[in-house]
Design a protein around this motif. Structure first.
Motif, mmCIF file in Angstrom:
data_model
loop_
_atom_site.group_PDB
_atom_site.id
_atom_site.type_symbol
_atom_site.label_atom_id
_atom_site.label_comp_id
_atom_site.label_asym_id
_atom_site.label_seq_id
_atom_site.Cartn_x
_atom_site.Cartn_y
_atom_site.Cartn_z
ATOM 1 N N UNK A 1 20.590 -104.090 54.717
ATOM 2 C CA UNK A 1 20.228 -102.688 54.512
ATOM 3 C C UNK A 1 21.204 -101.747 55.203
ATOM 4 N N UNK A 2 21.678 -102.148 56.387
ATOM 5 C CA UNK A 2 22.654 -101.307 57.091
ATOM 6 C C UNK A 2 23.936 -101.162 56.278
ATOM 7 N N UNK A 3 24.320 -102.238 55.595
ATOM 8 C CA UNK A 3 25.576 -102.224 54.828
ATOM 9 C C UNK A 3 25.408 -101.620 53.433
ATOM 10 N N UNK A 4 24.160 -101.472 53.004
ATOM 11 C CA UNK A 4 23.899 -100.995 51.650
ATOM 12 C C UNK A 4 24.395 -99.563 51.458
ATOM 13 N N UNK A 5 25.014 -99.315 50.298
ATOM 14 C CA UNK A 5 25.484 -97.973 49.958
ATOM 15 C C UNK A 5 24.846 -97.558 48.639
ATOM 16 N N UNK A 6 23.712 -96.885 48.712
ATOM 17 C CA UNK A 6 23.012 -96.482 47.476
ATOM 18 C C UNK A 6 23.875 -95.665 46.522
ATOM 19 N N UNK A 7 24.829 -94.924 47.058
ATOM 20 C CA UNK A 7 25.680 -94.113 46.180
ATOM 21 C C UNK A 7 26.478 -94.974 45.208
ATOM 22 N N UNK A 8 26.758 -96.226 45.592
ATOM 23 C CA UNK A 8 27.492 -97.106 44.679
ATOM 24 C C UNK A 8 26.671 -97.387 43.422
ATOM 25 N N UNK A 9 25.352 -97.463 43.586
ATOM 26 C CA UNK A 9 24.492 -97.692 42.429
ATOM 27 C C UNK A 9 24.391 -96.419 41.580
ATOM 28 N N UNK A 10 24.429 -95.270 42.221
ATOM 29 C CA UNK A 10 24.465 -94.007 41.469
ATOM 30 C C UNK A 10 25.749 -93.910 40.664
ATOM 31 N N UNK A 11 26.851 -94.355 41.264
ATOM 32 C CA UNK A 11 28.124 -94.334 40.553
ATOM 33 C C UNK A 11 28.111 -95.308 39.377
ATOM 34 N N UNK A 12 27.473 -96.480 39.587
ATOM 35 C CA UNK A 12 27.338 -97.430 38.479
ATOM 36 C C UNK A 12 26.475 -96.828 37.375
ATOM 37 N N UNK A 13 25.436 -96.090 37.771
ATOM 38 C CA UNK A 13 24.585 -95.420 36.786
ATOM 39 C C UNK A 13 25.404 -94.429 35.966
ATOM 40 N N UNK A 14 26.311 -93.711 36.636
ATOM 41 C CA UNK A 14 27.174 -92.772 35.912
ATOM 42 C C UNK A 14 28.028 -93.506 34.887
ATOM 43 N N UNK A 15 28.500 -94.695 35.254
ATOM 44 C CA UNK A 15 29.313 -95.478 34.332
ATOM 45 C C UNK A 15 28.530 -95.901 33.101
ATOM 46 N N UNK A 16 27.316 -96.367 33.305
ATOM 47 C CA UNK A 16 26.478 -96.744 32.165
ATOM 48 C C UNK A 16 26.129 -95.517 31.309
ATOM 49 N N UNK A 17 25.933 -94.390 31.989
ATOM 50 C CA UNK A 17 25.617 -93.162 31.254
ATOM 51 C C UNK A 17 26.798 -92.767 30.357
ATOM 52 N N UNK A 18 27.988 -92.905 30.889
ATOM 53 C CA UNK A 18 29.184 -92.596 30.088
ATOM 54 C C UNK A 18 29.304 -93.539 28.906
ATOM 55 N N UNK A 19 29.006 -94.813 29.125
ATOM 56 C CA UNK A 19 29.048 -95.781 28.032
ATOM 57 C C UNK A 19 28.003 -95.455 26.976
ATOM 58 N N UNK A 20 26.822 -95.032 27.428
ATOM 59 C CA UNK A 20 25.775 -94.624 26.494
ATOM 60 C C UNK A 20 26.238 -93.438 25.659
ATOM 61 N N UNK A 21 26.889 -92.480 26.296
ATOM 62 C CA UNK A 21 27.393 -91.307 25.573
ATOM 63 C C UNK A 21 28.464 -91.702 24.556
#
Length: 603
Positions: free
Chosen positions: A6-26
């Motif tokens: 949990x200390x090493x976890x970076x939630x923003x990386x998952x948000x960035x991955x979400x942006x990538x999938x969103x772009x692919x969806x578009x």
């Protein structure tokens, strides 16, 4: 999930991955539109023959592939955003605990426990209260006991340590729950390794949508919520204030809700409703295919009486009682959905514009809900809304050689476009009320109109709001009611409040049995913008019957001179001929739709 992870976890990386999938969806959405609205349209208008038909079928499958990618990537994006949101909340709690522990001189151990040093006032033995180590507690009762023990300890560091340990334990618990919840959901979004999007794939997508919506409730609840029973203006305001990411999340996780909201852009409602349409179509076809075929031995002979008689076998009767009604219902619903799909596939034929699915529910209000536009009503100069009458339903929406009620909307579009070249036209087939299934007794009652009229009113207000937001102005709007549909329109015209902005410029009543008003001036547009026409034969039966049973106030119907509206010439030979190609009846409607009133021929 352990402390180090949990200390090493970076939630923003998952948000960035979400942006990538969103772009692919578009990108998939753009590719689907290119196939549907450019490539296939060009083929339909320029090529003929078996090869062209086969190529068109393959392009249709390619379009479905892109749509599937669009929906699946949208779900993946929403799931990743939800996971990021939940782990970010857990990470914030952990970070707060670590900061507090450091400030208090506490030691956080690898297992999440917290050690605290000796401290406090010396006791009677002259010793400083000892330090110690505490573990985190997340159970309410155990946590309360732990805090009570810490409060009784003369060492104040004990309570600080317990608070930090509890917060760490809560963070670890929430992060673990998020991980265990979302890992299988994300794995479920993995598509089969083939090039065919099957009914099974779309049915799985429906399951995935439900799964993401349920699992992501905490995330979706954190987003601005649609207004409860909101007006079109309130719905539009809510949508406009969402970020693009929030809009995508709503479409992905709850397309049904988005597709139903009056006031939202037509392109948004179309996107949401097509997701529901494709998912539902697959689910219903799979259910139909799962029903066993009727037994081959349907008949047998009963010879116990004086004469042999032919009767159904016990096996067939068991099948009939178990499956017959549901199979017939599925077949009827799927037939209606095929009519809608055929309209999608006719885009470009004869210049027919893109279709917009503004409303869809296969079982809504008994008859099924379908609101289908030819052309984007948000950008049109002239909009016509056609409301069908008795016997209308999803399963009949496109039947007969003229494509039924869908076809009537198409012919209104074609005739209006011919009359007003260079102007944008949109015609809408609106079936969002429980249409009567019989002349007597159902169509003899005003209750179906009283239920459907306010619903139509809200749709028209939503259409006005969406057009105003998209174009900065309102479209010239005509509402056409046929048969009992005119009664629905009449109730709609008298709904709402005088404070509401006007959403309709003209009313046309074809074969009307009455509009629950006895004066054209009661409908809000002025009597000179109310139009009516009739026909001989069965149309006379419908109109005069409506007069007698009271669908028109004071025994008055729109084709009466005393009603005060315009009575148009009609060459329809019966109750259903007002939309016959090349007819005077059709041309008159187009003249009103386009505001070319001088072209209307009056009786």
């Amino acid at each position: 999930m352990d402390l180090a992870t949990l200390k090493a976890l970076k939630p923003t990386e998952y948000s960035e991955a979400a942006d990538g999938y969103r772009s692919t969806s578009d990108m998939a959405s753009a590719a689907k539109d290119a196939v549907d609205h450019r490539i296939q349209v060009a083929m339909r208008t320029q090529l003929e023959g078996k090869a062209a038909t086969a190529a068109g079928k393959q392009l249709g499958e390619l379009s479905q592939n892109f749509h599937y990618i669009q929906v699946q990537c949208g779900l993946a994006s929403t799931a990743l955003d939800a996971f990021s949101y939940e782990t970010e909340a857990a990470k914030r709690k952990l970070d707060a605990a670590l900061v507090s522990a450091k400030a208090a001189g506490l030691t956080v151990n690898a297992d999440g426990s917290v050690s605290y040093p000796p401290g406090g006032d010396k006791g009677g033995d002259g010793k400083t209260p000892a330090g110690g180590t505490v573990g985190g507690l997340t159970d309410g009762t155990a946590s309360a006991v732990g805090r009570q023990a810490a409060n009784l300890d003369p060492n104040p560091n004990h309570r600080l340590a317990q608070d930090c340990a509890d917060l760490i334990a809560t963070a670890l618990k929430e992060a673990t729950e998020a991980d265990e919840k979302w890992a299988p959901k994300l794995r479920a979004l993995k598509a089969d390794d083939d090039l065919t999007v099957s009914d099974t794939d779309w049915a799985d997508t429906a399951s995935d949508t439900s799964g993401v919506r349920d699992a992501g409730k905490k995330y979706l609840d954190s987003l601005p919520q649609p207004p409860t029973d909101g007006s079109p203006e309130e719905n539009a305001k809510w949508w406009k204030e969402l970020s693009p990411e929030e809009q995508d999340a709503w479409i992905s996780a709850d397309p049904k809700t988005v597709g139903e909201l009056n006031g939202l852009p037509s392109v948004v409602r179309d996107e949401a409703n097509r997701i529901v349409f494709d998912e539902t179509h697959a689910q219903l076809r799979m259910e139909l295919n799962s029903i066993p075929k009727p037994p081959a031995n349907e008949w047998t002979w009963m010879t116990s009486g004086p004469y042999p008689s032919k009767v159904h076998t016990d096996e067939w009767m068991d099948w009939h009682r178990t499956y017959s009604d549901r199979r017939a219902q599925l077949q009827q619903t799927l037939k209606g959905m095929e009519y809608v799909q055929e309209r999608f596939d006719r885009t470009g034929v004869g210049g027919l514009p893109e279709a917009y699915l503004l409303g869809f529910d296969p079982t809504g209000l008994n008859d099924g809900k379908i609101i289908l536009a030819n052309g984007d009503p948000d950008k049109a100069d002239h909009v016509a809304v056609y409301v069908p009458g008795t016997h209308a339903g999803l399963e009949k929406i496109g039947e007969k050689d003229d494509h039924g009620d869908i076809g009537r909307g198409e012919r209104l579009w074609a005739e209006s476009s011919k009359l007003s070249p260079g102007r944008e036209i949109s015609t809408i087939t609106w079936l969002d009320y429980n249409a009567p299934d019989s002349i007597v007794p159902q169509a003899s009652s005003g209750k179906y109109a009283e239920e459907g009229g306010p619903r139509l009113y809200d749709f028209l207000q939503g259409n006005r709001e969406a057009h105003e937001n998209a174009s900065g102005s309102t479209a010239h709007t005509t509402v056409i009611g046929h048969s009992y549909g005119s009664t629905v329109v009449g109730v709609s015209a008298q709904s709402g409040s005088w404070r509401d902005p006007e959403a309709v410029d003209d009313y046309i009543f074809a074969g009307s049995p009455g509009v629950q008003a006895d004066r054209a001036g009661d409908l809000g547009t002025g009597a000179d913008h109310v139009w009516a026409m009739g026909a001989p034969g069965d149309d006379q039966v419908v109109r005069q019957g409506g007069r007698l049973i009271g669908l028109g106030d004071n025994l008055t119907i729109p084709t009466d001179e005393s009603f005060g509206g315009n009575i148009m010439k009609s060459d329809s030979g019966d109750h259903g001929g007002f939309w016959d190609p090349n007819s005077q009846s059709l041309r008159n409607q187009a003249a009103v739709i386009t505001g070319k009133y001088h072209r209307v021929e009056l009786d």
